[in-house]
Design an enzyme around this catalytic site. Structure first.
Site, PDB file in Angstrom:
ATOM      1  N   ASP A 120      38.769  33.863  49.755  1.00 42.07           N
ATOM      2  CA  ASP A 120      38.536  35.301  49.621  1.00 42.07           C
ATOM      3  C   ASP A 120      37.041  35.629  49.712  1.00 42.07           C
ATOM      4  O   ASP A 120      36.201  34.712  49.771  1.00 42.07           O
ATOM      5  CB  ASP A 120      39.124  35.768  48.267  1.00 42.07           C
ATOM      6  N   ASP A 138      44.448  44.942  51.627  1.00 42.03           N
ATOM      7  CA  ASP A 138      45.706  44.480  51.036  1.00 42.03           C
ATOM      8  C   ASP A 138      46.884  45.411  51.380  1.00 42.03           C
ATOM      9  O   ASP A 138      46.753  46.634  51.333  1.00 42.03           O
ATOM     10  CB  ASP A 138      45.584  44.425  49.507  1.00 42.03           C
TER      11      ASP A 138
HETATM   12  C1  GLA Z   1      41.967  40.236  47.237  1.00 41.55           C
HETATM   13  C2  GLA Z   1      42.866  39.726  48.354  1.00 41.55           C
HETATM   14  C3  GLA Z   1      44.301  39.682  47.862  1.00 41.55           C
HETATM   15  C4  GLA Z   1      44.409  38.799  46.622  1.00 41.55           C
HETATM   16  C5  GLA Z   1      43.441  39.286  45.547  1.00 41.55           C
HETATM   17  C6  GLA Z   1      43.343  38.302  44.389  1.00 41.55           C
HETATM   18  O1  GLA Z   1      42.226  41.559  46.945  1.00 41.55           O
HETATM   19  O2  GLA Z   1      42.761  40.561  49.470  1.00 41.55           O
HETATM   20  O3  GLA Z   1      45.156  39.209  48.890  1.00 41.55           O
HETATM   21  O4  GLA Z   1      44.132  37.466  46.994  1.00 41.55           O
HETATM   22  O5  GLA Z   1      42.127  39.431  46.072  1.00 41.55           O
HETATM   23  O6  GLA Z   1      42.467  38.747  43.398  1.00 41.55           O
END
Ligand code: GLA
Length: 408
Positions: free
Chosen positions: A148, A206
């Site tokens: 990430d 997301d």
């Molecule tokens: C980000 C990513 C998500 C998830 C969260 C975890 O928002 O885009 O897919 O992995 O972090 O905290």
């Protein structure tokens, strides 16, 4: 616009200098289950074992859902030898024992970290400990890393440098580890992710459990918002490297914490879930489900186990479908498949039932004699010059085209 094009071409040539050797993983888009939306900070050894069992019993493992990915919140900290260790209350047996369990089921285990000192959830990340962590992951038997980008610098060069550092570290372990780059499409990762060693890269924020949100730029994108953002990215996908439009909300029905934005989005209709799955298959997207596979609705299970759709996703050519028509509520995709075949997907984006007819030559640039079969209705169109039919709002049709005269 022109400047952007020149910058893009420059970036591709620059980053191509760094491309690593032939990929041995993700020759087709990875398939599996990810812990994020269902469990968030409650993810644990016990739950992961239950999910592994359920993937096998439900037939999902046999259908290709192979990777179980533990997302954020598994980390406890870093020990005196600078080695990461899991939260011992939730992972009391350690990660190696969990990986052994998952492997014994014929499945693979994925894990999560971040290219900064802290992850999005605020636990320890891998920045400045890339080699340490890659070695630890390999020692545990980890097969997939989602990396990430929270708490890291905004610019593209820093992102490339940080991602490449981890990519090189994974490469050095000599273990086949799928490398999933997750900077949400903010720095055009399709231009440089392969050169950083990546096998898939998020293209968008997301995924939320809704058909459409009017607040895309706040990261609140639903299925349709995400679909619209994938147009034009097809040239970057292929064996070993795929665009990743994020997790499948199919079957969550508003139960995911993050995907529902804590209750703000209460899910989609079955038709919309089937559309998400079908379009992800057309786009050669990773198929990472998020639902509770221990307890699946029969209709949802039928969508996720649809062999023909999965075969479109997993086709050996690794092509991502291109949008050939984008007008009047219709989005029509063409995907070239192995064995001289095409898959055509017609999506009715409008909010009403509508009839369609798309000419194979003029609209889809497919020439010659073809036989078509629509896979949801099993409807055959013989010697037709067009694909025709009617679709409810947000529904899609998928036609498989084979050369006329061939058996398929
Ligand atoms: C980000 C990513 C998500 C998830 C969260 C975890 O928002 O885009 O897919 O992995 O972090 O905290």
């Amino acid at each position: 616009m022109i400047l952007k094009k020149i910058a893009g071409t420059f970036c591709i040539s620059f980053f191509t200098l760094f491309v690593q050797s032939q990929p041995s993983v993700a020759l087709t888009p990875p398939m599996g289950w990810n812990s994020w939306n269902l469990f968030e900070e409650e993810v644990s050894d016990k739950l992961i074992r239950q999910i592994a069992d359920a993937l096998v019993v439900s037939g999902m493992a046999n259908a290709g859902y192979q990777y179980i990915v533990i997302d954020d919140f598994w980390v406890g900290g870093r020990n005196a030898n600078n080695e990461l260790f899991p939260d011992l209350a939730r992972f009391p047996n350690g990660m190696k024992a969990l990986a052994d369990y998952v492997h014994a089921k014929g499945l693979k285990l994925g894990i999560y970290s971040d290219a900064a000192s802290l992850t999005c959830g605020g636990v320890t990340g891998s920045y400045n400990f890339e080699e340490h962590d890659a070695t630890t992951f390999a020692k545990w038997g980890i097969d997939y890393l989602k990396y990430d980008y929270c708490n890291a610098p905004d610019d593209m060069v820093s992102a490339f440098t940080r991602y490449k550092k981890m990519g090189d570290a994974l490469h050095k372990t000599n273990r086949a580890i799928v490398y999933s780059i997750c900077e949400w499409g903010q720095r055009e990762p399709w231009l440089w992710a392969r050169a950083a060693g990546g096998n898939l890269w998020r293209t968008t924020w997301d995924m939320r459990d809704t058909w459409q949100s009017d607040k895309y730029d706040n990261g609140h994108n639903g299925i349709l918002n995400t679909i619209e953002k994938q147009k034009g990215l097809e040239k970057y996908a292929g064996p070993g490297g795929f665009n990743d439009p994020d997790l499948l909300v199919t079957g969550l029905f508003g139960k995911g914490k993050s995907s529902s934005l804590n209750g703000r989005f209460n899910g989609c209709s079955l038709t919309e879930y089937r559309t998400q799955f079908a379009i992800w298959c057309m786009l050669a997207s990773p198929l990472m489900v998020n639902l509770d596979v221990r307890n699946m609705d029969t209709a949802v299970k039928a969508i996720l186990l649809n062999k023909e759709l999965i075969a479109i996703d997993q086709d050996a050519l690794g092509n991502q479908a291109a949008a050939m028509v984008d007008a009047n509520g219709w989005l029509v995709y063409k995907k070239e498949l192995s064995g001289d075949r095409f898959a055509i997907c017609i999506l009715n984006r409008s909010n009403a039932t509508a009839a369609y007819s798309f000419n194979l030559e003029t609209a889809l640039k497919i020439y010659g004699q073809w036989t078509a079969r629509e896979i949801f209705s099993n409807r055959q169109l013989r010697a037709s010059k067009a694909v025709t039919g009617e679709l409810a709002a947000h529904d899609c049709a998928i036609f498989m085209l084979s050369k006329a005269g061939t058996k398929k």
